[in-house]
Design a protein around this motif. Structure first.
Motif, mmCIF file in Angstrom:
data_model
loop_
_atom_site.group_PDB
_atom_site.id
_atom_site.type_symbol
_atom_site.label_atom_id
_atom_site.label_comp_id
_atom_site.label_asym_id
_atom_site.label_seq_id
_atom_site.Cartn_x
_atom_site.Cartn_y
_atom_site.Cartn_z
ATOM 1 N N MET A 1 0.754 -1.431 0.261
ATOM 2 C CA MET A 1 0.053 0.191 -0.302
ATOM 3 C C MET A 1 0.570 1.013 0.395
ATOM 4 O O MET A 1 0.774 2.251 -0.615
ATOM 5 N N LEU A 2 1.649 1.240 0.616
ATOM 6 C CA LEU A 2 2.439 2.560 0.902
ATOM 7 C C LEU A 2 3.331 3.111 -0.968
ATOM 8 O O LEU A 2 3.543 3.831 -1.124
ATOM 9 N N PHE A 3 4.026 1.321 -1.460
ATOM 10 C CA PHE A 3 4.267 2.222 -2.725
ATOM 11 C C PHE A 3 3.213 2.589 -3.835
ATOM 12 O O PHE A 3 3.569 3.480 -4.169
ATOM 13 N N THR A 4 1.471 1.280 -3.584
ATOM 14 C CA THR A 4 0.380 2.413 -3.960
ATOM 15 C C THR A 4 0.246 3.930 -4.187
ATOM 16 O O THR A 4 0.331 4.398 -5.043
ATOM 17 N N ALA A 5 0.387 3.823 -2.598
ATOM 18 C CA ALA A 5 0.278 5.005 -2.147
ATOM 19 C C ALA A 5 0.516 6.647 -2.818
ATOM 20 O O ALA A 5 0.724 7.030 -2.995
ATOM 21 N N ALA A 6 2.107 6.341 -2.794
ATOM 22 C CA ALA A 6 2.981 6.914 -2.841
ATOM 23 C C ALA A 6 2.957 7.422 -4.928
ATOM 24 O O ALA A 6 3.096 8.817 -5.076
ATOM 25 N N LYS A 7 2.555 6.111 -5.742
ATOM 26 C CA LYS A 7 2.676 6.656 -7.097
ATOM 27 C C LYS A 7 1.402 7.337 -7.257
ATOM 28 O O LYS A 7 0.939 8.457 -7.742
ATOM 29 N N ALA A 8 0.063 6.399 -6.469
ATOM 30 C CA ALA A 8 -1.365 7.540 -6.781
ATOM 31 C C ALA A 8 -1.530 9.006 -5.816
ATOM 32 O O ALA A 8 -1.594 9.771 -6.751
ATOM 33 N N THR A 9 -0.628 9.196 -4.893
ATOM 34 C CA THR A 9 0.025 10.585 -4.269
ATOM 35 C C THR A 9 0.478 11.158 -5.217
ATOM 36 O O THR A 9 -0.192 12.611 -5.168
ATOM 37 N N HIS A 10 1.310 11.428 -5.540
ATOM 38 C CA HIS A 10 2.307 11.397 -6.798
ATOM 39 C C HIS A 10 1.964 12.360 -7.562
ATOM 40 O O HIS A 10 1.559 13.143 -8.361
ATOM 41 N N THR B 1 1.402 9.626 5.032
ATOM 42 C CA THR B 1 -0.167 10.346 4.719
ATOM 43 C C THR B 1 -0.242 10.355 3.197
ATOM 44 O O THR B 1 -1.540 10.313 2.850
ATOM 45 N N THR B 2 0.574 9.201 2.554
ATOM 46 C CA THR B 2 0.166 9.065 0.651
ATOM 47 C C THR B 2 -0.822 7.903 1.659
ATOM 48 O O THR B 2 -1.534 8.064 0.289
ATOM 49 N N ILE B 3 -0.818 6.715 2.274
ATOM 50 C CA ILE B 3 -2.115 5.820 2.679
ATOM 51 C C ILE B 3 -2.781 6.961 2.994
ATOM 52 O O ILE B 3 -4.241 6.252 2.249
ATOM 53 N N ALA B 4 -3.533 7.891 3.661
ATOM 54 C CA ALA B 4 -4.573 8.192 3.789
ATOM 55 C C ALA B 4 -5.196 8.775 2.301
ATOM 56 O O ALA B 4 -6.008 8.803 2.611
ATOM 57 N N GLN B 5 -4.221 9.451 1.976
ATOM 58 C CA GLN B 5 -4.471 10.134 0.945
ATOM 59 C C GLN B 5 -5.711 8.975 -0.359
ATOM 60 O O GLN B 5 -6.316 9.890 -0.598
ATOM 61 N N LEU B 6 -4.916 7.924 0.054
ATOM 62 C CA LEU B 6 -5.083 6.618 -1.529
ATOM 63 C C LEU B 6 -6.362 6.812 -1.036
ATOM 64 O O LEU B 6 -7.607 6.489 -1.885
ATOM 65 N N ASN B 7 -6.378 6.341 0.958
ATOM 66 C CA ASN B 7 -7.128 6.170 1.156
ATOM 67 C C ASN B 7 -9.002 6.511 1.068
ATOM 68 O O ASN B 7 -10.303 6.305 -0.115
ATOM 69 N N LEU C 1 -10.169 5.878 6.513
ATOM 70 C CA LEU C 1 -10.692 6.711 6.685
ATOM 71 C C LEU C 1 -10.047 8.398 5.811
ATOM 72 O O LEU C 1 -11.172 8.825 5.346
ATOM 73 N N GLY C 2 -9.056 8.303 5.959
ATOM 74 C CA GLY C 2 -8.430 9.278 4.623
ATOM 75 C C GLY C 2 -7.970 10.692 5.515
ATOM 76 O O GLY C 2 -7.790 11.658 4.911
ATOM 77 N N VAL C 3 -7.951 10.068 6.794
ATOM 78 C CA VAL C 3 -7.766 11.929 8.083
ATOM 79 C C VAL C 3 -6.178 11.415 8.810
ATOM 80 O O VAL C 3 -6.636 9.948 9.215
ATOM 81 N N THR C 4 -5.378 12.011 7.726
ATOM 82 C CA THR C 4 -3.693 11.632 8.929
ATOM 83 C C THR C 4 -3.967 12.733 10.455
ATOM 84 O O THR C 4 -3.920 14.133 10.300
ATOM 85 N N ALA C 5 -4.064 12.642 11.578
ATOM 86 C CA ALA C 5 -4.178 12.582 13.220
ATOM 87 C C ALA C 5 -3.187 12.344 13.616
ATOM 88 O O ALA C 5 -2.592 11.022 13.711
ATOM 89 N N PRO C 6 -2.980 12.969 14.708
ATOM 90 C CA PRO C 6 -1.833 12.742 15.211
ATOM 91 C C PRO C 6 -1.773 10.869 16.393
ATOM 92 O O PRO C 6 -2.991 11.342 16.770
ATOM 93 N N ARG C 7 -0.827 10.314 16.952
ATOM 94 C CA ARG C 7 -1.467 9.366 17.137
ATOM 95 C C ARG C 7 -1.669 9.871 18.607
ATOM 96 O O ARG C 7 -2.435 8.905 19.025
ATOM 97 N N GLY C 8 -1.783 10.639 19.063
ATOM 98 C CA GLY C 8 -1.248 11.168 20.645
ATOM 99 C C GLY C 8 -3.340 11.126 20.959
ATOM 100 O O GLY C 8 -3.228 10.809 22.389
ATOM 101 N N ILE C 9 -3.679 11.222 19.702
ATOM 102 C CA ILE C 9 -5.342 11.497 20.118
ATOM 103 C C ILE C 9 -5.636 10.293 19.821
ATOM 104 O O ILE C 9 -6.650 10.298 21.447
ATOM 105 N N ALA C 10 -5.316 8.855 19.848
ATOM 106 C CA ALA C 10 -5.894 7.766 20.230
ATOM 107 C C ALA C 10 -5.803 7.506 21.779
ATOM 108 O O ALA C 10 -6.167 6.655 22.576
ATOM 109 N N LEU C 11 -3.949 7.368 22.085
ATOM 110 C CA LEU C 11 -3.304 7.401 24.003
ATOM 111 C C LEU C 11 -4.078 8.390 24.106
ATOM 112 O O LEU C 11 -4.839 7.650 25.779
ATOM 113 N N VAL C 12 -4.812 9.595 23.722
ATOM 114 C CA VAL C 12 -5.407 10.493 25.612
ATOM 115 C C VAL C 12 -7.089 9.736 25.724
ATOM 116 O O VAL C 12 -7.341 9.225 26.420
#
Lengths: 244, 209
Positions: free
Chosen positions: A173-182, A229-235, B176-187
């Motif tokens: 997924m990191l590879f796939t996400a890097a390409k898709a995010t790029h 964050t690239t994987i989050a963006q692909l998701n 779900l596509g949201v990047t959050a700091p991991r600390g939130i889950a710890l709290v």
């Protein structure tokens, strides 16, 4: 310095670790130069040299890839195996060297695996359709700085496969996400952004890679520092493509 | 067709995992807040339980939870089997994933599921409870936590839940596509553990009796 290497040797369907003691190594040698030295001695003894992938040896091509003591590309952060030097090991250490392990990466010989599966993922959507011809002017399409930075960070992926090797799920997924995010971060990549996300994830899954569970093991393994964050963006892109 | 294609993809399965997980997390938070009514005395917590039945939320909630738990488990098993198939030959010199919370998600989930079965027999059906009288929530709880092994099992389960949330809450956002700091889950995980463990602690220390 002295090292004892345990190297995966395989010429047929199965293989085994073979131990090779090495003397008179220089701490300034790269890991691959050490393998060269070993291979020279193996050839002189009439044995088959250890097969391993390598090309540029300056950390930019993505050909080399070894599991060194269970860590993809070895103990140094953001470093490919070819840029890893023996000074990072202790004199007398035993070092285990294995190939990447994943079903879509069959072992061809010893430490060499077939990473064509990554090419199949790129073929499925890791491109933009654009009229070819002479190069366009650099400022013909304005790109916001932030988008350019995100795209550049993702484009640093050299496709070595370390993320797959390190993933407890065998996910690419990191590879796939890097390409898709790029491509998905740039204006030129927008027309195909949604089908790209769907097609690349589909290809990734069909090839037999595991699913990402956000364990984050790929991040320290990646020699180019591709962020999670690239994987989050692909998701996000994939979910949006279906909900649009 | 589109929905089916999404569900079949690993990313879609993670989204199902995330949405059902968030649903269960909201329930866990609500349940914890309800538990704290014990500090206002027997009338408060027994009255709260009776009120929940009166307003008719119990059965819809049970159906919703069953759906969430079912989907959460089905998708987890599918992803775990997929992961196993993706690496048929492992490493001789293996290394465990560094995040303890991440690598205990699967077995930790099993521990939580087993505890939930016991918990329902104990405090919902009452058959595994030393007091076991329907509606007497306060007395049932106090009778439970006077037994050291019940306190131990409860503590282990709550800590397993905390670890699960430690990785899960952050992971759900990422899926779900949201990047959050991991600390939130710890709290969130720490707050939930503290809230749940305050009840047995109060009984053991004699604050509630």
């Amino acid at each position: 310095m002295k090292l004892t290497l345990r190297i995966w040797r395989q010429s047929g369907p199965t293989g085994a670790l073979v131990t090779y003691p090495l003397d008179d190594l220089s701490p300034d040698m790269s890991f691959l130069e050490m393998l060269d030295v070993l291979n020279e001695s193996l050839v002189l003894r009439g044995e088959e040299p250890v097969a391993f992938d390598h090309d540029c040896r300056e950390g930019i091509c993505g050909m080399c890839g070894l599991m060194i003591n269970g860590v993809a590309h070895g103990p140094e952060k953001a470093t490919t195996a070819c840029q890893l030097h023996l000074r990072h090991f202790r004199d007398g250490d035993t070092v285990t060297v294995e190939p990447w392990r994943a079903k879509p990466f069959p072992v061809l010989r010893d430490l060499v695996v077939d990473r064509s599966a990554l090419d199949r993922i790129v073929e499925s959507g890791g491109y933009i359709s654009a009229p070819t011809g002479s190069a366009p002017d650099a400022h013909a399409t304005p790109v916001p700085k932030q988008a350019a930075d995100t795209a550049f960070t993702s484009a640093a992926c050299i496709g070595c496969g370390a993320c797959v090797a390190a993933c407890p799920n065998g996910s690419a997924m990191l590879f796939t996400a890097a390409k898709a995010t790029h491509l998905g971060s740039l204006p030129q990549g927008q027309p195909e952004r949604w089908t790209r996300a769907q097609d690349m994830v589909q290809a990734h899954d069909d090839l037999g890679f595991g699913g990402c569970t956000n364990a984050g093991e790929c991040i320290p393994a990646c020699p180019k520092g591709i962020p999670l964050t690239t994987i989050a963006q692909l998701n996000r892109d994939l979910l949006r493509s279906h909900l649009r | 067709m589109q929905t089916l294609r999404l569900y079949r993809s690993t990313v879609g399965k993670k989204a199902v995992m995330a949405v059902t997980g968030v649903g269960l997390l909201l329930f866990v938070v609500g349940h914890m807040v309800g538990n704290l009514a014990i500090f206002s005395g027997p009338a408060a917590i027994d009255g709260y339980a009776a009120w929940l039945r009166e307003i008719g939320v119990v059965w819809p909630l049970r159906f919703g939870l069953l759906l969430c738990v079912g989907l959460h488990m089905v998708v987890a098993i599918q992803l775990a089997r997929r992961a196993r198939k993706a690496r048929p030959v492992g490493y001789e010199h293996g290394r465990r994933p560094q995040s303890y919370a991440a690598r205990t998600m699967r077995w930790g989930g099993v521990v939580i599921a087993l505890f939930v079965v016991y918990h329902l027999l104990d405090l919902t059906a009452g058959v595994a409870n030393p007091h076991g009288v329907q509606g007497e929530v306060y007395n049932n709880l106090v009778a439970d936590f006077r037994l050291w092994y019940v306190v131990l099992a409860y503590t282990v389960a709550v800590l397993a839940l905390g670890l699960h949330i430690r990785h899960g809450a952050w992971s759900a956002l990422q899926s779900l596509g949201v990047t959050a700091p991991r600390g939130i889950a710890l709290v969130v995980a720490t707050a939930i553990c503290a809230g749940y463990l305050s009840v047995p602690a109060a009984v053991v220390l004699g604050v509630v009796s």
